[in-house]
Design a protein around this motif. Structure first.
Motif, PDB file in Angstrom:
ATOM      1  N   UNK A 118       0.859  -1.197   0.000  1.00 44.59           N
ATOM      2  CA  UNK A 118       0.000   0.000   0.000  1.00 44.59           C
ATOM      3  C   UNK A 118       0.883   1.232   0.000  1.00 44.59           C
ATOM      4  N   UNK A 119       0.363   2.386  -0.459  1.00 39.10           N
ATOM      5  CA  UNK A 119       1.132   3.633  -0.385  1.00 39.10           C
ATOM      6  C   UNK A 119       1.576   3.896   1.046  1.00 39.10           C
ATOM      7  N   UNK A 120       2.848   4.266   1.199  1.00 43.64           N
ATOM      8  CA  UNK A 120       3.407   4.497   2.523  1.00 43.64           C
ATOM      9  C   UNK A 120       4.268   3.363   3.015  1.00 43.64           C
ATOM     10  N   UNK A 121       4.161   2.186   2.410  1.00 45.88           N
ATOM     11  CA  UNK A 121       5.016   1.054   2.799  1.00 45.88           C
ATOM     12  C   UNK A 121       6.473   1.377   2.496  1.00 45.88           C
ATOM     13  N   UNK A 122       7.374   0.912   3.360  1.00 42.23           N
ATOM     14  CA  UNK A 122       8.809   1.009   3.116  1.00 42.23           C
ATOM     15  C   UNK A 122       9.257  -0.318   2.510  1.00 42.23           C
ATOM     16  N   UNK A 123       9.851  -0.254   1.308  1.00 36.32           N
ATOM     17  CA  UNK A 123      10.205  -1.455   0.547  1.00 36.32           C
ATOM     18  C   UNK A 123      11.694  -1.445   0.238  1.00 36.32           C
ATOM     19  N   UNK A 124      12.301  -2.614   0.278  1.00 39.43           N
ATOM     20  CA  UNK A 124      13.724  -2.756  -0.064  1.00 39.43           C
ATOM     21  C   UNK A 124      13.843  -3.641  -1.310  1.00 39.43           C
ATOM     22  N   UNK A 125      14.644  -3.180  -2.282  1.00 41.69           N
ATOM     23  CA  UNK A 125      14.856  -3.947  -3.518  1.00 41.69           C
ATOM     24  C   UNK A 125      16.355  -4.155  -3.714  1.00 41.69           C
ATOM     25  N   UNK A 126      16.697  -5.267  -4.403  1.00 38.14           N
ATOM     26  CA  UNK A 126      18.106  -5.568  -4.652  1.00 38.14           C
ATOM     27  C   UNK A 126      18.244  -6.269  -6.001  1.00 38.14           C
ATOM     28  N   UNK A 134       5.449   1.702  -7.510  1.00 37.71           N
ATOM     29  CA  UNK A 134       6.194   2.943  -7.709  1.00 37.71           C
ATOM     30  C   UNK A 134       6.808   3.355  -6.370  1.00 37.71           C
ATOM     31  N   UNK A 135       8.109   3.679  -6.367  1.00 38.92           N
ATOM     32  CA  UNK A 135       8.823   4.013  -5.137  1.00 38.92           C
ATOM     33  C   UNK A 135       9.511   5.365  -5.239  1.00 38.92           C
ATOM     34  N   UNK A 136       9.677   6.023  -4.071  1.00 39.76           N
ATOM     35  CA  UNK A 136      10.539   7.197  -3.948  1.00 39.76           C
ATOM     36  C   UNK A 136      11.697   6.760  -3.064  1.00 39.76           C
ATOM     37  N   UNK A 137      12.908   6.664  -3.658  1.00 38.06           N
ATOM     38  CA  UNK A 137      14.046   6.100  -2.947  1.00 38.06           C
ATOM     39  C   UNK A 137      14.517   7.017  -1.819  1.00 38.06           C
ATOM     40  N   UNK A 138      14.789   6.399  -0.681  1.00 37.63           N
ATOM     41  CA  UNK A 138      15.267   7.148   0.486  1.00 37.63           C
ATOM     42  C   UNK A 138      16.745   6.906   0.742  1.00 37.63           C
ATOM     43  N   UNK A 139      17.279   5.756   0.341  1.00 41.52           N
ATOM     44  CA  UNK A 139      18.717   5.504   0.493  1.00 41.52           C
ATOM     45  C   UNK A 139      19.127   4.386  -0.450  1.00 41.52           C
ATOM     46  N   UNK A 178       9.962   4.502  -0.273  1.00 39.41           N
ATOM     47  CA  UNK A 178       8.563   4.500   0.145  1.00 39.41           C
ATOM     48  C   UNK A 178       7.648   4.317  -1.063  1.00 39.41           C
ATOM     49  N   UNK A 179       6.638   3.475  -0.908  1.00 33.09           N
ATOM     50  CA  UNK A 179       5.672   3.245  -1.981  1.00 33.09           C
ATOM     51  C   UNK A 179       4.835   4.509  -2.186  1.00 33.09           C
ATOM     52  N   UNK A 180       4.801   5.007  -3.421  1.00 27.19           N
ATOM     53  CA  UNK A 180       4.021   6.215  -3.741  1.00 27.19           C
ATOM     54  C   UNK A 180       2.746   5.905  -4.512  1.00 27.19           C
ATOM     55  N   UNK A 181       2.707   4.777  -5.224  1.00 22.76           N
ATOM     56  CA  UNK A 181       1.502   4.428  -5.994  1.00 22.76           C
ATOM     57  C   UNK A 181       1.471   2.930  -6.219  1.00 22.76           C
ATOM     58  N   UNK A 182       0.273   2.359  -6.210  1.00 20.48           N
ATOM     59  CA  UNK A 182       0.093   0.923  -6.429  1.00 20.48           C
ATOM     60  C   UNK A 182      -1.006   0.678  -7.457  1.00 20.48           C
ATOM     61  N   UNK A 183      -1.054  -0.572  -7.940  1.00 18.99           N
ATOM     62  CA  UNK A 183      -2.146  -0.978  -8.833  1.00 18.99           C
ATOM     63  C   UNK A 183      -2.314  -0.075 -10.039  1.00 18.99           C
ATOM     64  N   UNK A 184      -3.557   0.290 -10.319  1.00 22.30           N
ATOM     65  CA  UNK A 184      -3.873   1.097 -11.495  1.00 22.30           C
ATOM     66  C   UNK A 184      -3.336   2.514 -11.394  1.00 22.30           C
ATOM     67  N   UNK A 185      -2.936   2.964 -10.192  1.00 25.66           N
ATOM     68  CA  UNK A 185      -2.397   4.313 -10.012  1.00 25.66           C
ATOM     69  C   UNK A 185      -0.904   4.388 -10.323  1.00 25.66           C
ATOM     70  N   UNK A 186      -0.241   3.235 -10.405  1.00 26.68           N
ATOM     71  CA  UNK A 186       1.185   3.219 -10.693  1.00 26.68           C
ATOM     72  C   UNK A 186       1.424   3.495 -12.173  1.00 26.68           C
ATOM     73  N   UNK A 187       2.696   3.753 -12.513  1.00 29.35           N
ATOM     74  CA  UNK A 187       3.046   3.995 -13.916  1.00 29.35           C
ATOM     75  C   UNK A 187       2.659   2.790 -14.769  1.00 29.35           C
ATOM     76  N   UNK A 188       2.981   1.614 -14.257  1.00 26.07           N
ATOM     77  CA  UNK A 188       2.621   0.348 -14.912  1.00 26.07           C
ATOM     78  C   UNK A 188       1.102   0.272 -15.105  1.00 26.07           C
ATOM     79  N   UNK A 189       0.355   0.567 -14.029  1.00 19.85           N
ATOM     80  CA  UNK A 189      -1.100   0.449 -14.065  1.00 19.85           C
ATOM     81  C   UNK A 189      -1.755   1.442 -14.994  1.00 19.85           C
ATOM     82  N   UNK A 190      -1.256   2.687 -15.018  1.00 20.46           N
ATOM     83  CA  UNK A 190      -1.841   3.704 -15.894  1.00 20.46           C
ATOM     84  C   UNK A 190      -1.684   3.312 -17.353  1.00 20.46           C
TER      85      UNK A 190
END
Length: 763
Positions: A118-126, A134-139, A178-190
């Protein structure tokens, strides 16, 4: 890796937001099966049959009503079952493992289904991860492949403060955001949502409607003439109305939709064995008419995999030494596409590298990677990275022109240096590019030889696109994304929405458009195009939008689809020609025979038997032996109807001659009607062999199924006539004599037909 503890959403907050924003998925609306089945009865041909069925029921003519009902059900079940098979195959193709995401919940890093983000989740990718939202990178800092979204062939760097799109793939590094958009609201979804509004009208439906329109016009004129004559001659309405209904049934191309469906379904099964999955049967017919192929570059014409295209050693440096130093400054453990490309290129020339004491992966801050090793008893350092940075470290001032020359081809250029600590020497430059698929140039050439204009569409720069197009032999000028209205061979710098509008623009010019692609960005254009082709590496959204899905690598499947579609066109042209000829012949014979002789030249029951005797036997044309057309096929209805009328009048003369011979032999009316019925059956079969070849009828061998079906038809109707079942009996010598006379007459007509039918095709 992130620390064990973290600051993210609590489980309660996540549940509330999941209820508010919905799951992190693009919901696909699927129509109900029963609605899809009912839709098969909502088209021009079913409407005519349904209207006739109602009239037959009102008049109490139940045998005829039952036969028409069976025809309707047969057509509906055949079309529905074949499309469902294709859809079921697509569903299997779309099945995949559920994507998991590393998210911070309740102060701890957890692995959860990506759909629950959901928007607001903190996610880690590698490395190796598909970005789940869609994420806004914090570090952190990563290299990501966004080719499935933006069409860029080169991976891009992303660091703290940058945005990251869902469905992109991490190629190097780790980062949190941090997750900024999910599902149909994400770039992929739009982008996926654009697919819902896309779609092109089937030219097959337009063709059937056009043919039906001509036949209905003729039928209305004939029925009106009969009714006027009947009124003037005081013939009872109860006697003439059933005849008018039978005339209507004889004029309806009953098996036309079913035969088209059967031919495309059989061809789609053949294509499956060649690595092509047909998800919309009409696409097989559209492939025959395709005049333009808008092909995505990255992953479609190219391999979407960096490789060494050129190595330029500096004076005094051998290429082997250049690659050796570059390999020491690379490491496969990072899974960096650049490192992997360098290592693949160096392994053949430098299989044995010195033991490396230390390795420093690429750092976006320093823009280089380093490898430390021993040489001649001293500690050396190999460097690989940005030409500007490496040249500065070496004090090199003449690197710019060589770098510009290599980059002009659209390649990414790296510099390599090596030497004792603090004394690096400039070794040379490496050019990395996305290589062209091995079969791409040949497929492009063959498509162009078949009259298909191949246009390359890419998000890369014009210079990169021009070099790829030149290597592939794609003709035409190079335009940027702002010149979509121009007639160009290459469109560079194109965004997702541009591809959709490009297809629409070509369609408005009367072009039949194909589009190949693999990414989410291609999905709207794939659905809008008459023949949307998702290549083997395509995303699920692209596969769902396309009408053809390639399950094997390369573009050979596109060529196979075009050739197969043109074979189907030739078969359906034969069937349509035959059907129109027979409708004109039968309708004119029935109506003119009644007007001239004031009697039914063929009984209504025999007319219905004629439908089964001819129409369903000619469905064997779906597997006839044919040659594909050398150019795109387009249905020219006016020429088709005119040619059919000429051949129909020739067969009309034949059938009136049969009626005259029957009368001259003194046969009773019932036997003459049987003779006329046999004449219509035999001439119908002969006409199939007459029109299946645009040249002389002996130019090619008919399909085995067509030959056996024709022989069976002759034996069945001949046996019925000889036995007197369902009709008045006829002596066997008369039946055999009529068959021989039909064959002779067909050979005479063949001399007239050749110049006439060659106008219909470029074959």
């Amino acid at each position: 890796m992130p620390e064990n503890t973290c600051s993210g959403l609590s489980s309660d907050e996540a549940r509330q937001r999941l209820a508010q924003y919905g799951p992190n998925a693009v919901i696909e609306e699927k129509p109900k099966n029963w609605l899809l089945f009912l839709h098969k009865f909502w088209a021009p041909v079913p409407w005519m049959l349904e209207g006739t069925l109602i009239l037959e029921a009102i008049l109490g003519r139940w045998p005829e009503a039952i036969i028409i009902t069976l025809l309707l059900i047969f057509n509906g079940v055949l079309g529905f079952s074949q499309e469902r098979k294709a859809q079921s195959a697509l569903e299997l193709l779309k099945e995949r493992l559920r994507i998991q995401a590393r998210a911070c919940r309740d102060g701890q890093w957890q692995s959860i289904p990506a759909a629950d983000l959901v928007p607001g989740d903190l996610v880690h990718v590698r490395v190796g991860d598909m970005v789940p939202a869609d994420l806004h990178l914090s570090d952190g800092g990563i290299l990501v492949d966004q080719s499935a979204l933006t069409g860029e062939s080169m991976p891009v760097e992303r660091a703290a403060g940058d945005s990251l799109y869902s469905a992109s793939v991490v190629r190097r590094g780790e980062a949190s955001g941090e997750v900024t958009a999910t599902g149909a609201k994400s770039y992929f979804g739009k982008t996926a949502e654009l697919v819902r509004g896309a779609g092109a009208k089937s030219h097959l439906e337009e063709l059937v409607l056009s043919i039906v329109r001509y036949l209905v016009m003729m039928d209305v004129i004939l029925v009106a003439a009969i009714l006027i004559y009947a009124a003037a001659s005081h013939v009872p309405l109860a006697e003439i109305l059933p005849f008018a209904l039978i005339l209507l049934v004889a004029s309806v191309p009953v098996a036309l939709p079913a035969t088209f469906t059967l031919a495309t379904a059989i061809s789609s099964l053949h294509l499956v064995h060649r690595g092509v999955l047909v998800t919309r049967l009409a696409a097989v017919e559209e492939a025959a008419a395709m005049s333009d192929l808008c092909s995505d570059k990255t992953g479609t014409l190219t391999q979407n995999r960096l490789s060494l295209s050129q190595a330029k050693g500096w004076p005094g440096v051998e290429e082997t030494e250049l690659l050796k130093m570059a390999a020491i400054a690379s490491d496969s453990a990072t899974q960096d596409p650049i490192d992997l490309a360098v290592l693949r290129a160096s392994v053949a020339q430098t299989p044995h590298l010195p033991d490396r004491q230390q390795f420093v992966p690429f750092d976006p801050a320093t823009k280089r990677s380093e490898g430390v090793f021993m040489q001649d008893g001293a500690s050396w350092r190999a460097l690989k990275g940005s030409p500007q940075i490496i040249a500065k470290l070496c004090g090199n001032t003449d690197w710019e022109q060589a770098t510009t020359d290599l980059a002009a081809g659209g390649a990414r250029v790296l510099a390599v240096a090596a030497g004792p600590d603090g004394q690096p020497r400039f070794f040379g430059l490496l050019a990395l590019a996305d290589p062209i698929r091995p079969d791409a140039a040949q497929v492009v050439q063959q498509l162009q030889e078949l009259g298909v204009q191949v246009r390359m569409v890419t998000g890369d720069s014009p210079q990169t696109a021009k070099n790829v197009a030149t290597a592939l032999g794609i003709m035409g000028s190079v335009c940027d994304g702002k010149a979509l209205a121009e007639d160009c061979g290459v469109y560079a710098g194109v965004f997702p929405a541009d591809k959709f509008h490009l297809v629409q623009g070509l369609q408005k010019k009367g072009r039949i458009v194909g589009m190949t692609g693999d990414g989410v960005n291609d999905a709207p254009a794939l659905k809008q195009a008459e023949m949307g082709v998702a290549v083997e590496s395509a995303t699920d959204v692209a596969k769902a939008a396309a009408s053809l899905v390639l399950t094997a690598p390369g573009l050979q499947g596109v060529l196979d689809a075009v050739v197969t579609g043109r074979r189907v066109y030739q078969r359906m042209l034969t069937y349509t020609l035959n059907k129109i000829v027979k409708v004109f012949q039968v309708a004119l014979f029935l109506s003119l025979g009644f007007l001239l002789f004031r009697s039914f030249v063929v009984t209504p029951l025999l007319v219905l038997l004629l439908l089964f005797a001819n129409d369903f036997v000619t469905m064997s044309l779906a597997e006839d032996n044919v040659r594909p057309s050398p150019k795109p096929d387009r249905w020219d209805i006016h020429t088709l109807v005119f040619s059919s009328l000429v051949v129909a009048f020739a067969w009309l003369i034949y059938i009136f001659a049969v009626y005259g011979v029957g009368r001259s032999l003194g046969l009773p009316l019932a036997s003459v009607q049987t003779l006329d019925f046999l004449g219509l059956v035999f001439s119908g079969l002969a006409n199939v062999f007459l029109v299946r070849e645009r040249g002389h009828l002996w130019a090619s061998v008919p399909g085995r199924f067509l030959l056996w079906a024709s022989l069976a038809d002759i034996l069945v109707v001949g046996g019925l006539a000889a036995m007197g079942w369902l009709m008045a009996p006829l002596p066997m010598p008369i039946i055999v004599g009529l068959l021989l006379a039909t064959m002779v007459y067909t050979l005479i007509l063949d001399q007239i037909k050749v110049p006439l039918l060659r106008r219909l095709t470029s074959a």
